[in-house]
Enzyme design. Structure first.
Site, PDB file in Angstrom:
ATOM      1  CB  ALA A  58      43.926  28.051  41.262  1.00  0.00           C
ATOM      2  CG  HIS A  59      40.728  28.882  37.600  1.00  0.00           C
ATOM      3  ND1 HIS A  59      42.058  29.176  37.386  1.00  0.00           N
ATOM      4  CD2 HIS A  59      40.451  27.838  36.800  1.00  0.00           C
ATOM      5  CE1 HIS A  59      42.550  28.352  36.484  1.00  0.00           C
ATOM      6  NE2 HIS A  59      41.594  27.525  36.118  1.00  0.00           N
ATOM      7  N   GLY A  60      38.028  27.650  40.457  1.00  0.00           N
ATOM      8  CA  GLY A  60      37.249  26.411  40.408  1.00  0.00           C
ATOM      9  C   GLY A  60      37.555  25.413  41.500  1.00  0.00           C
TER      10      GLY A  60
END
Length: 203
Positions: free
Chosen positions: A108-110
């Site tokens: 996922a993001h980050g």
């Protein structure tokens, strides 16, 4: 010396490193960076928006949060079919040199994935997870958002990780904890089932 098989898409401002191989249907979206000698199998998506929403002003709807970051994948990274690495909200989602990712994995993001990690099929990292170098995730491991997993740690298949994990340990279970502790808990449950005359499954 990169090889792009039929149906590959490379977005505006993205780059693909020397000697990398992108199989059919791979997507490397805008501004994402793929290192040298990587191999991405069919259906991999690098740089889709992260899953980020907030309550709408009317209190009854949800509003999408823009993701303006990117993804940086290091050298010698392999990513299996239909796996996804989402772009960060700000900054970069990062996958370290030498990491190997199996089919059907969600990053996922980050997230920050260290060097030479092994991530088996159906595993999922929620937003802003950090994996140290050399972490091994068995199949279907789930890691909650903002969790940090120390270098060299191994997580058994189907573990559900909700808290930070120290380096160099073996954890298992849901919620995940030290493997030795989980084995003792399981043994105790088995003994309880035998004393009652029925196995835990029968109960």
């Amino acid at each position: 010396d990169a090889t792009l098989v039929a149906g590959v898409f490379v977005g505006e401002g993205a780059s693909v490193g020397d000697g990398s191989v992108l199989h059919a249907g791979v997507r490397v979206l805008d501004r994402c960076v793929l290192g040298r000698r990587c191999e991405l199998h069919p259906g991999v998506v690098i740089g889709a928006d992260g899953f980020g929403y907030r309550p709408g002003p009317d209190g009854r709807s949800v509003v999408k949060i823009p993701h303006i970051g990117d993804v940086i994948v290091g050298d010698h990274v392999d990513i299996g079919a239909n796996s996804c690495v989402d772009r960060a909200k700000f900054g970069s989602t990062m996958v370290g040199h030498g990491t190997k990712i199996d089919n059907m994995v969600q990053i996922a993001h980050g997230c920050r994935v260290g060097r030479c990690c092994l991530i088996c099929a159906f595993s999922a990292l929620a937003g802003s997870v950090t994996l140290g170098d050399g972490v091994v995730l068995g199949g279907k491991v789930a890691v909650a958002d903002n969790v940090e997993i120390g270098a060299g740690t191994r997580l058994a298949a189907c573990s559900a990780v909700a808290n930070n994990v120290p380096p160099g340990v073996v954890w298992m279970g849901a919620p995940a904890g030290p493997a030795g502790e989980w084995r003792r808990i399981y043994a105790a449950l088995r003994r309880m089932g035998k004393r009652s005359g029925r196995t835990p499954i029968e109960e």
